[in-house]
Design a protein around this motif. Structure first.
Motif, mmCIF file in Angstrom:
data_model
loop_
_atom_site.group_PDB
_atom_site.id
_atom_site.type_symbol
_atom_site.label_atom_id
_atom_site.label_comp_id
_atom_site.label_asym_id
_atom_site.label_seq_id
_atom_site.Cartn_x
_atom_site.Cartn_y
_atom_site.Cartn_z
ATOM 1 N N GLY A 107 0.846 -1.140 0.002
ATOM 2 C CA GLY A 107 -0.090 0.014 0.027
ATOM 3 C C GLY A 107 0.856 1.470 0.028
ATOM 4 N N LEU A 108 1.985 1.219 0.612
ATOM 5 C CA LEU A 108 2.754 2.432 1.007
ATOM 6 C C LEU A 108 3.211 2.736 -0.573
ATOM 7 N N ILE A 109 3.850 1.892 -1.129
ATOM 8 C CA ILE A 109 4.331 2.133 -2.435
ATOM 9 C C ILE A 109 3.218 2.438 -3.602
ATOM 10 N N TRP A 110 2.226 1.695 -3.376
ATOM 11 C CA TRP A 110 1.129 2.048 -4.433
ATOM 12 C C TRP A 110 0.636 3.251 -4.409
ATOM 13 N N VAL A 111 0.548 3.896 -3.142
ATOM 14 C CA VAL A 111 -0.233 5.145 -3.161
ATOM 15 C C VAL A 111 0.894 6.212 -3.457
ATOM 16 N N MET A 112 2.279 6.191 -3.270
ATOM 17 C CA MET A 112 3.236 6.973 -3.626
ATOM 18 C C MET A 112 3.502 7.109 -4.939
ATOM 19 N N THR A 113 3.619 5.971 -5.469
ATOM 20 C CA THR A 113 4.426 5.916 -6.756
ATOM 21 C C THR A 113 3.461 5.025 -7.977
ATOM 22 N N ARG A 114 2.835 4.093 -7.328
ATOM 23 C CA ARG A 114 2.117 2.836 -8.028
ATOM 24 C C ARG A 114 3.378 1.907 -8.981
ATOM 25 N N GLY A 115 4.446 1.921 -8.308
ATOM 26 C CA GLY A 115 5.600 1.341 -8.731
ATOM 27 C C GLY A 115 6.258 2.225 -10.082
ATOM 28 N N GLY A 116 6.124 3.415 -10.444
ATOM 29 C CA GLY A 116 6.846 4.100 -11.344
ATOM 30 C C GLY A 116 7.518 5.248 -10.770
ATOM 31 N N PRO A 117 8.246 5.854 -11.549
ATOM 32 C CA PRO A 117 7.624 6.072 -13.105
ATOM 33 C C PRO A 117 8.131 4.783 -13.703
ATOM 34 N N GLY A 118 7.304 4.383 -14.866
ATOM 35 C CA GLY A 118 7.637 3.001 -15.487
ATOM 36 C C GLY A 118 7.743 1.795 -14.399
ATOM 37 N N ASP A 119 8.850 1.236 -14.238
ATOM 38 C CA ASP A 119 8.997 0.280 -13.195
ATOM 39 C C ASP A 119 9.891 0.536 -12.214
ATOM 40 N N LYS A 120 10.362 1.726 -12.093
ATOM 41 C CA LYS A 120 11.532 2.051 -11.292
ATOM 42 C C LYS A 120 11.377 1.955 -9.909
ATOM 43 N N SER A 121 10.163 1.832 -9.242
ATOM 44 C CA SER A 121 9.927 1.511 -7.812
ATOM 45 C C SER A 121 8.983 0.342 -7.774
ATOM 46 N N GLN A 122 9.107 -0.571 -8.839
ATOM 47 C CA GLN A 122 7.963 -1.770 -8.833
ATOM 48 C C GLN A 122 8.633 -3.100 -8.064
ATOM 49 N N THR A 123 8.394 -3.124 -6.932
ATOM 50 C CA THR A 123 8.921 -4.235 -6.176
ATOM 51 C C THR A 123 7.937 -5.558 -6.464
ATOM 52 N N LEU A 124 8.436 -6.672 -5.778
ATOM 53 C CA LEU A 124 7.581 -7.815 -6.136
ATOM 54 C C LEU A 124 6.175 -7.821 -5.852
ATOM 55 N N PRO A 125 5.700 -7.568 -4.890
ATOM 56 C CA PRO A 125 4.275 -7.310 -4.394
ATOM 57 C C PRO A 125 3.533 -6.468 -5.517
ATOM 58 N N LEU A 126 4.032 -5.276 -6.028
ATOM 59 C CA LEU A 126 3.577 -4.468 -7.120
ATOM 60 C C LEU A 126 3.453 -5.432 -8.325
ATOM 61 N N PHE A 127 4.535 -6.123 -8.589
ATOM 62 C CA PHE A 127 4.569 -6.717 -9.885
ATOM 63 C C PHE A 127 3.603 -7.966 -9.903
ATOM 64 N N MET A 128 3.534 -8.667 -8.754
ATOM 65 C CA MET A 128 2.610 -9.690 -8.512
ATOM 66 C C MET A 128 1.183 -9.340 -8.939
ATOM 67 N N TYR A 129 0.890 -8.018 -8.246
ATOM 68 C CA TYR A 129 -0.384 -7.526 -8.164
ATOM 69 C C TYR A 129 -0.931 -7.136 -9.873
ATOM 70 N N GLU A 130 0.160 -6.562 -10.553
ATOM 71 C CA GLU A 130 -0.132 -6.145 -11.895
ATOM 72 C C GLU A 130 -0.409 -7.376 -12.860
ATOM 73 N N GLN A 131 0.465 -8.439 -12.546
ATOM 74 C CA GLN A 131 0.300 -9.632 -13.333
ATOM 75 C C GLN A 131 -1.054 -10.597 -13.272
ATOM 76 N N ALA A 132 -1.383 -10.625 -11.875
ATOM 77 C CA ALA A 132 -2.499 -11.423 -11.575
ATOM 78 C C ALA A 132 -3.814 -10.391 -11.532
ATOM 79 N N PHE A 133 -4.051 -9.049 -11.453
ATOM 80 C CA PHE A 133 -5.336 -8.398 -11.273
ATOM 81 C C PHE A 133 -5.277 -7.313 -12.556
ATOM 82 N N GLN A 134 -4.252 -6.819 -13.194
ATOM 83 C CA GLN A 134 -4.220 -6.162 -14.191
ATOM 84 C C GLN A 134 -3.962 -6.685 -15.684
ATOM 85 N N ASN A 135 -3.135 -7.638 -15.516
ATOM 86 C CA ASN A 135 -3.108 -8.439 -16.933
ATOM 87 C C ASN A 135 -3.854 -9.789 -16.833
ATOM 88 N N SER A 136 -4.735 -9.982 -15.766
ATOM 89 C CA SER A 136 -5.533 -10.969 -15.529
ATOM 90 C C SER A 136 -4.821 -12.387 -15.604
#
Length: 286
Positions: free
Chosen positions: A226-255
């Motif tokens: 939640g902390l990273i998602w609120v501040m940067t959403r893993g961006g810009p690009g993928d410069k702050s995309q840690t594993l929990p955010l990558f996992m969320y993107e693959q599972a729920f955004q890319n289905s």
């Protein structure tokens, strides 16, 4: 006649059942999903694909980037930041007056008890281009920048340090209070300075507390979302995309539920490795 061993196990049976139902069960189900090609949409049924999701992950540059950023985030914010700052605050508060201890403890603990989303918004307001940090730098006639764009992983690491240091401070405060004063007083009489007392007396005597704190902090930091998602959403690009955010993107955004769950299992494996290392350290007697 009921065996004595079975009678002793009866009091913990409800807890064991709950653990199997709400912990082991979901983990086992997720482990099965990780070996399938399950998707959220556009699929009538899933099929077993073996280790394909894991092979895909280790060939995926975005996944490897997320692994690297997760390690940076964990080392900077947990192992170095929260752990070191917590020990420093606990040591200073031992020598401070009661009003100073009360004020400092209140400020640090307030940051800890804030909900993660609230803390994220506060630190976003602090680091954004028109935020508090740049306003202070302008007052001091120092160069400012968009911290969430230029140094996003360090910004979220600092945010995690700000929010989580209180736990380390409380752990080390309790550990330092257990050190007999006679030992430190004898070292002072023998001429040992502050750094020598810290290295040869304090750290060895609180080694078990250090191991416990490192283990809990590391596991908590690995799961920060939640902390990273609120501040940067893993961006810009993928410069702050840690594993929990990558996992969320693959599972729920890319289905891709199967692939996202495989990443989650890898993250669980990383946490387990850290736990085993710290548990072995805790077995070492001082």
């Amino acid at each position: 006649m009921i065996p004595r061993s079975l009678t002793r196990a009866l009091p913990v049976t409800p807890a064991l059942v709950l653990l199997l139902l709400f912990l082991a069960g979901p983990i086992a189900y997720c482990a099965w999903i990780a070996f399938t090609d399950l998707q959220l949409t556009g699929q009538a049924q899933s099929s077993f694909v073996g280790f394909e999701n894991f092979r895909t992950a280790f060939r995926d540059e975005e996944f490897l980037n997320a692994v690297w950023l997760t390690l940076v985030f964990t080392v900077v914010s947990s192992l170095l930041g929260q752990n070191t700052l917590g020990l420093a605050l606990a040591s200073l508060m031992q020598r401070a007056s009661k009003p100073v201890r009360t004020l400092t403890g209140g400020i640090v603990i307030t940051a800890w008890v804030l909900p993660e989303v609230v803390a994220g918004f506060l630190l976003y307001a602090f680091f954004r281009k028109e935020g508090t940090l740049n306003a202070l730098l302008d007052l001091l006639h120092l160069p400012s920048q968009n911290w969430l764009f230029t140094l996003p992983i360090l910004a979220v690491s600092f945010a995690n340090v700000w929010r989580g240091t209180a736990f380390s401070m409380l752990v080390y405060s309790a550990a330092l209070n257990e050190i007999p004063k006679e030992i430190t007083e004898a070292a002072e009489v023998d001429g040992a300075g502050g750094w020598r007392r810290l290295w040869h007396i304090t750290l060895p005597m609180i080694r078990r507390s250090i191991g416990t704190n490192l283990m809990l902090n590391t596991l908590q930091t690995l799961s920060v979302f939640g902390l990273i998602w609120v501040m940067t959403r893993g961006g810009p690009g993928d410069k702050s995309q840690t594993l929990p955010l990558f996992m969320y993107e693959q599972a729920f955004q890319n289905s891709m539920i199967g692939y996202g769950t495989a990443v989650a299992l890898l993250l669980l494996l990383v946490g387990s490795v850290f736990s085993v290392v710290y548990m072995r350290l805790l077995r070492t007697e001082v």
